[in-house]
Design a protein around this motif. Structure first.
Motif, mmCIF file in Angstrom:
data_model
loop_
_atom_site.group_PDB
_atom_site.id
_atom_site.type_symbol
_atom_site.label_atom_id
_atom_site.label_comp_id
_atom_site.label_asym_id
_atom_site.label_seq_id
_atom_site.Cartn_x
_atom_site.Cartn_y
_atom_site.Cartn_z
ATOM 1 N N ARG A 246 -76.461 -12.335 17.992
ATOM 2 C CA ARG A 246 -75.783 -11.049 17.927
ATOM 3 C C ARG A 246 -74.472 -11.121 18.692
ATOM 4 N N GLN A 252 -75.573 -8.148 14.158
ATOM 5 C CA GLN A 252 -76.356 -9.365 13.992
ATOM 6 C C GLN A 252 -75.546 -10.444 13.277
ATOM 7 N N ILE A 253 -75.606 -11.674 13.766
ATOM 8 C CA ILE A 253 -74.780 -12.752 13.225
ATOM 9 C C ILE A 253 -75.567 -14.055 13.119
ATOM 10 N N MET A 472 -73.156 -6.140 4.260
ATOM 11 C CA MET A 472 -73.652 -6.501 5.589
ATOM 12 C C MET A 472 -75.030 -5.892 5.833
ATOM 13 N N ASP A 475 -77.575 -7.928 3.762
ATOM 14 C CA ASP A 475 -77.862 -9.211 4.391
ATOM 15 C C ASP A 475 -78.666 -9.058 5.675
ATOM 16 N N ARG A 477 -77.135 -7.996 8.548
ATOM 17 C CA ARG A 477 -76.237 -8.039 9.706
ATOM 18 C C ARG A 477 -76.151 -6.660 10.348
ATOM 19 N N SER A 517 -82.692 -9.216 15.227
ATOM 20 C CA SER A 517 -81.530 -9.924 14.707
ATOM 21 C C SER A 517 -81.757 -10.328 13.270
ATOM 22 N N THR A 518 -80.702 -10.777 12.594
ATOM 23 C CA THR A 518 -80.746 -10.946 11.155
ATOM 24 C C THR A 518 -80.176 -12.265 10.722
ATOM 25 N N SER A 520 -77.640 -14.581 8.292
ATOM 26 C CA SER A 520 -76.391 -14.631 7.536
ATOM 27 C C SER A 520 -76.221 -16.046 7.033
ATOM 28 N N ASP A 523 -70.317 -17.259 7.131
ATOM 29 C CA ASP A 523 -69.393 -16.272 7.675
ATOM 30 C C ASP A 523 -68.540 -15.710 6.555
#
Length: 560
Positions: A246, A252-253, A472, A475, A477, A517-518, A520, A523
């Motif tokens: 994150r 979330q990343i 987002m 996904d 995020r 959190s998620t 991805s 980017d």
């Protein structure tokens, strides 16, 4: 002789509109009217492809997803609503009950009776007539005005009928974030009571929500449906992630690392459920051996490494009379709505990519038969949107309707922003330096931060910003998850339940990881702002602190 007409400038935008109008005329293959006959609903194909050759059941658009098009009057009202301020929703109102969105009278189309004496033409005519009558009955029902988008292509429903006929056990996959709105009780009743088959419900993407919420949904659905086995799964456990999970504001990343491997934890839970169902009728030792071999080679990053043998069968579209555990083979049908992760789940069970994966609904056109082991066969059915009264904004967030096809995204942005603090998560400033936010303000603020501008006038591209935010959210995020009934009052008991040990085992998260959190894949949002670049540098520092768990089987054994 008459002189030639003077050439009139013809812009690219006008040409695009002309082509769209032509496509709409070609695409109106189904026009359904209301019971009174005074109004009509246009049906659009959301993944329409240009036809190749003559039409018929073999044309390229045979499996195109079809939905009703919303009227221009509805769009105008929704765009006006987008300018009104947000009204935050308390957590208690984020609890949902599946019974509220799947009335008993609202069922899905089932295959009409047939026999081998019928010709293909007779069978096709019977099914077409049945499906039309089914739609007419829906239109005449009291729920018609509240029904959201659902599948209108008979060919897609035929794929479901085929999978239900072939399978011994039905694997229904749902996204745990919206589990209550993805589980049609009518499907459970039809499979268990009418077909007399077993059903396993897979709560997928459990790494996106707290473990206590996963347990709460498991208890609620198991109690509502006696005999239903509920298991947990994620195609991206904690040790498959790299970098920070994150950013500074909580966005979330999460990113994957390494090659495609079997998710041994989730596969083990599905195997255990299948063992209880088949008993000694099918030998599942080869599947168990495959999981153990893959688990022991988790840290082998060689691309060429493969465990076991995979046989992909050619799609069989002939008539089929079911014989349980025929030739000692267990057939597992995989069914679910679009974007619940069916294809990703099958790849994660196999340990390599055997099914194409896409975020676009309708990517899987027809069912695919794949042998996991010589004794276990998987059937992947296309994603199906079942008839329900689920609000359209939630259907869009679930991925049931393609974001690219949205004509008005701000209603969904409102639904999202009233349940999450988007200005704080996105770290955006009000475009007019005001304290009151509206859906348009949030989109304008995000467009300003990311530099989304229109091509000609260089104004803030509000629609592109809204599209970006919805992707987002899809996904994960931006992570919105809904609660089962009673979760708010009993949160503490769910968060301290003994079952959480197994949920966290499947999630494979370390103590320092945030369970909300998620994932991805890449980017895809770019790095257009300086703050995003700073976050990337922080990710590199946090990555060194991430603890990888090599063998989750040993971790579970040590807890005992």
């Amino acid at each position: 002789m008459p002189q030639d007409r003077r050439k009139v400038p013809f812009s690219g935008k006008a040409k695009k509109q002309q082509m769209q109008a032509k496509k709409d005329r070609q695409n109106k293959t189904l026009l359904l009217s209301t019971s009174s006959g005074s109004n009509a609903y246009d049906v659009i194909s959301v993944n329409y492809q240009p036809s190749k050759g003559r039409g018929g059941r073999g044309e390229s658009n045979r499996y195109a997803l079809k939905f009703y098009r919303e009227s221009d009057e509805e769009l105008k009202l929704k765009k006006e609503e987008a300018l009104k301020s947000l009204n935050p929703v308390p957590e208690k109102e984020m609890e949902v009950n599946p019974a509220d969105f799947f009335p008993k009278e609202l069922t899905f189309p089932k295959r009409p009776p047939w026999d081998f004496n019928m010709t293909p033409a007779q069978l096709d005519s019977q099914e077409q007539r049945y499906f039309k009558n089914y739609i007419d009955q829906l239109q005449a029902s009291e729920h018609w005005k509240n029904i959201s988008y659902f599948e209108l292509n008979l060919e897609t429903w035929r794929q479901l009928w085929r999978v239900l006929e072939m399978c011994d056990v039905l694997l229904l996959i749902v996204d745990v974030r919206y589990a209550g709105m993805m589980f049609p009780p009518s499907l459970y009743e039809y499979v268990v009571n009418d077909l007399k088959k077993d059903m396993i419900l897979v709560l997928n993407k459990i790494d996106l929500v707290p473990a206590g919420a996963v347990r709460a949904w498991q208890l609620f659905l198991a109690e509502a449906c006696p005999g239903l086995r509920v298991v947990y799964f994620t195609s991206c456990p904690g040790y498959r992630l790299r970098g920070a999970t994150r950013d500074k504001a909580g966005l979330q990343i999460r990113r994957r690392k390494g090659r495609q491997q079997m998710c041994a934890e989730g596969a083990t839970k599905i195997l255990e459920a299948c063992k209880l169902i088949v008993a000694n009728n099918v030998d599942l030792s080869s599947w168990e051996k495959k999981i153990k071999e893959e688990a022991s080679s988790e840290m082998d990053d060689e691309e060429g490494t493969e465990i076991g043998e995979t046989i992909v069968e050619k799609a069989d579209t002939t008539f089929y009379k079911h014989e349980k555990y025929k030739n000692g083979v267990l057939t597992i049908g995989c069914v679910g709505q679009p974007n619940v992760g069916k294809s990703s789940l099958m790849n994660a069970i196999m340990g390599k990519k055997v099914v194409s994966v896409s975020k676009t609904p309708g990517h899987t056109k027809h069912f695919q038969t794949i042998f996991l082991t010589p004794q276990v066969r998987l059937c992947d059915c296309p994603g199906l949107v079942f008839p329900s009264t689920v609000p359209r904004p939630i259907q869009i967030l679930m991925g049931s309707f393609p974001i690219a096809q949205l004509r008005e995204p701000y209603t969904t942005i409102r639904y999202l922003a009233e349940r999450l603090d988007l200005p704080k998560l996105l770290r955006i400033e009000h475009p007019e330096n005001d304290d009151t936010w509206s859906p348009r303000d949030i989109c304008d603020g995000w467009a300003k931060k990311r530099g989304f501008l229109t091509a000609k006038a260089a104004r803030l591209d509000t629609y592109r910003a809204a599209n970006s935010l919805l992707r987002m959210a899809l996904d994960g995020r931006i992570c919105l998850w809904l609660r089962p009934p009673g979760f708010t009052e009993n949160r503490e008991s769910f968060e301290n339940h003994a079952e959480l040990k197994y949920i966290k085992w499947v999630q494979a998260l370390t103590k320092d990881d945030e369970v909300s959190s998620t994932i991805s894949d890449s980017d895809d949002e770019g790095k257009s702002s300086e703050s995003d670049a700073d976050d990337d540098s922080d990710d590199d520092d946090d990555e060194e602190e991430t603890i990888a768990i090599v063998n989750k089987f040993k971790a579970l054994a040590s807890d005992d």
